[in-house]
Design a protein around this motif. Sequence first.
Motif, PDB file in Angstrom:
ATOM      1  N   THR A 282       0.689  -0.999   0.263  1.00  0.00           N
ATOM      2  CA  THR A 282       0.480  -0.342   0.051  1.00  0.00           C
ATOM      3  C   THR A 282       0.579   1.599   0.426  1.00  0.00           C
TER       4      THR A 282
ATOM      5  N   GLU B 228       3.199   4.214  -1.636  1.00  0.00           N
ATOM      6  CA  GLU B 228       2.877   4.584  -2.820  1.00  0.00           C
ATOM      7  C   GLU B 228       4.426   5.005  -3.454  1.00  0.00           C
TER       8      GLU B 228
ATOM      9  N   ASN C  25       0.233  -2.055  -5.117  1.00  0.00           N
ATOM     10  CA  ASN C  25      -0.135  -1.598  -5.481  1.00  0.00           C
ATOM     11  C   ASN C  25      -1.650  -1.120  -5.429  1.00  0.00           C
ATOM     12  N   PRO C  26      -1.902  -0.403  -6.224  1.00  0.00           N
ATOM     13  CA  PRO C  26      -2.812   0.968  -5.673  1.00  0.00           C
ATOM     14  C   PRO C  26      -4.650   0.375  -5.303  1.00  0.00           C
ATOM     15  N   ASP C  27      -4.969  -0.804  -5.511  1.00  0.00           N
ATOM     16  CA  ASP C  27      -5.819  -1.697  -5.468  1.00  0.00           C
ATOM     17  C   ASP C  27      -6.216  -2.448  -4.204  1.00  0.00           C
ATOM     18  N   ALA C  28      -4.963  -2.591  -3.572  1.00  0.00           N
ATOM     19  CA  ALA C  28      -4.409  -2.872  -1.996  1.00  0.00           C
ATOM     20  C   ALA C  28      -4.858  -1.883  -1.082  1.00  0.00           C
ATOM     21  N   THR C  29      -5.288  -2.802   0.269  1.00  0.00           N
ATOM     22  CA  THR C  29      -6.257  -2.254   1.067  1.00  0.00           C
ATOM     23  C   THR C  29      -5.369  -2.374   2.830  1.00  0.00           C
TER      24      THR C  29
END
Length: 186
Positions: free
Chosen positions: A2, A4, A10-14
């Motif tokens: 997560t 940047e 991974n921009p989709d990872a939470t």
Amino acid sequence: CTDEDALNYNPDATIDDGSCVYPCALAITDTTITPNLCNGDLTAQIEVMVEGGQGSVSYSINGGGDQLSPFFTELADGTYEIVATDAQACADTVDVMIVDPAAIVIDAFLDPEILCNGDLATLTADASGGTGDLVFGLEEGTWTNNDPTFEDLGEGTYTIYALDEQACVAASDPVEISEPDPIVIT
């Protein structure tokens, strides 16, 4: 991942699962050398300082095994390649040179030779090397002269010892003082 700033963001990872990989930033920033005090010693040390590593950093010297300590001890005169490697396999290398002081060299000789039975001799030496001024003696540990000249010596075997300012000691080869046989009138 997560973060940047990570290479594998991974921009989709939470959830940060600890898998982030970052650009290599490990750098050896400085080295501290503790030299050998005497020529031929094995007391020199090198300490390596690093910054920017990810996770733990390990160190190796001259291709040897890794260690976690940035200190290398019991080193002789020579050039050493030190590699620092972090947990992401980023590495930096530095070459470090340890230079010993010049060895103390003593060449003792009679000046002049004894010509007659019962005469006394003068033993002197050419001396060089070591650190700072040298002091001399005819026994190790007994430093009596600031110059390597010893007068009024009788028959026997003598060695001139030298001590430098770092407490390094060297010895000349033994010199034999012998008298000619007495003249006998019959």
